[in-house]
Design a protein around this motif. Structure first.
Motif, PDB file in Angstrom:
ATOM      1  N   ARG A 113      39.950  38.421  37.073  1.00 53.65           N
ATOM      2  CA  ARG A 113      40.564  39.711  36.726  1.00 53.65           C
ATOM      3  C   ARG A 113      41.823  39.530  35.890  1.00 53.65           C
ATOM      4  NH1 ARG A 113      41.005  43.075  42.219  1.00 53.65           N
ATOM      5  NH2 ARG A 113      42.289  44.379  40.830  1.00 53.65           N
ATOM      6  N   ALA A 129      40.865  38.671  32.363  1.00 55.34           N
ATOM      7  CA  ALA A 129      40.313  39.859  31.701  1.00 55.34           C
ATOM      8  C   ALA A 129      41.418  40.854  31.352  1.00 55.34           C
ATOM      9  CB  ALA A 129      39.275  40.517  32.599  1.00 55.34           C
ATOM     10  N   GLN A 185      43.368  40.224  28.209  1.00 55.91           N
ATOM     11  CA  GLN A 185      42.677  40.604  26.982  1.00 55.91           C
ATOM     12  C   GLN A 185      42.846  42.083  26.644  1.00 55.91           C
ATOM     13  OE1 GLN A 185      41.170  38.263  25.010  1.00 55.91           O
ATOM     14  NE2 GLN A 185      42.005  36.821  26.522  1.00 55.91           N
TER      15      GLN A 185
END
Length: 266
Positions: free
Chosen positions: A145, A148, A151
């Motif tokens: 997580r 991610a 990003q």
């Protein structure tokens, strides 16, 4: 195999206990001026040694202050506890501290993390302690997580924030090292390192990830130069020194800086 052609670096872990914050502020400035490469604290809520009710400071707010105070040194927690904060929040906090520290446009924050172990923290702050296995599973989910979220954040981090993972368990921790880490930290003895690195390589093959750039980190506290030489020969390139105050022995740091410089041919 670990990255062996990188210079030896010295990280000093200021144990955030038993001293007023002004003492930590002064110590951070002095250690940066001395030439230490990385400054660490730890992520707990109560002292780990000495008076269990003694003074203690929270990790991430301290790191944000260091980000503003320092100019050159890298820094982070050794290590962050994944259990204490939502993973997406951790990612956002790391990105923000990264930007605070970017005096020349590039941040200096190292995201060092682990699954947690100090039961008193969990009990007194209301976190579920679970088991070693459940905490490692949570760390696996959290790292995915966090990466991610990095990003998605606007603005993005100033650089690919280095991930440092602590621990030596072969079934879960070292697989996470193979999957995510730029730096692997442990207290493993020199004679064990080759085996553990072999485990990481096998997991890296399974994960289809190149770990040839992995930096191996280990601890110097209560060790001498002979031990450090053996760790160096086994592939360690980041050496950390647990450093307790308020009567910090800066001469000890100077001696390890001389050892580092000798290894680097300075």
């Amino acid at each position: 195999m670990p990255l062996l052609d990188t210079p030896v670096r010295l990280g000093v872990q200021l144990e955030p206990q038993h001293a007023p914050y002004s003492a930590f502020r002064d110590a951070v400035l002095r250690l940066e001026e001395m030439g230490v490469d990385i400054l660490f604290n730890w992520d707990h809520f109560f002292p780990l040694s000495g008076d269990p009710e003694g003074m203690h400071f929270e990790s991430w707010t301290m790191l944000a202050a260091w980000a503003e105070q320092t100019e050159r040194v890298e820094f982070g927690a050794l290590v962050n506890c994944n259990s204490y904060r939502n993973p997406d929040l951790q990612a956002d906090m790391a990105r923000t501290i990264d930007h605070i520290s970017a005096k020349d446009g590039t941040g200096r924050f190292i995201f060092a993390t682990g699954s947690g172990w100090f039961e008193r923290d969990y009990e007194e702050y209301g976190y579920e302690f679970g088991t070693v296995g459940s905490r490692l599973d949570d760390l696996a989910d959290g790292l995915a997580r966090i990466e991610a979220r990095w990003q998605k954040l606007n603005p993005a981090p100033t650089r690919r924030i280095p991930v440092m993972i602590g621990g030596k368990g072969e079934q879960k921790t070292l697989r996470l090292v193979a999957r995510h880490a730029d730096i692997w930290h442990s207290f493993v003895r020199p004679g064990e390192l080759a085996h553990k690195l072999g485990v990481i390589e096998r997991w890296a093959d399974r994960e289809e990830r190149d770990t040839s750039g992995l930096i191996v980190s280990n601890e110097l506290k209560r060790r001498g130069e002979d031990d450090a030489d053996d760790l160096y020969d086994a592939g360690v390139r980041l050496f950390t020194l647990g450093f307790g105050g308020p009567d910090w022995d800066f001469d000890l740091v100077k001696s390890w800086l001389r050892w580092r410089d000798a290894k680097n041919g300075a």
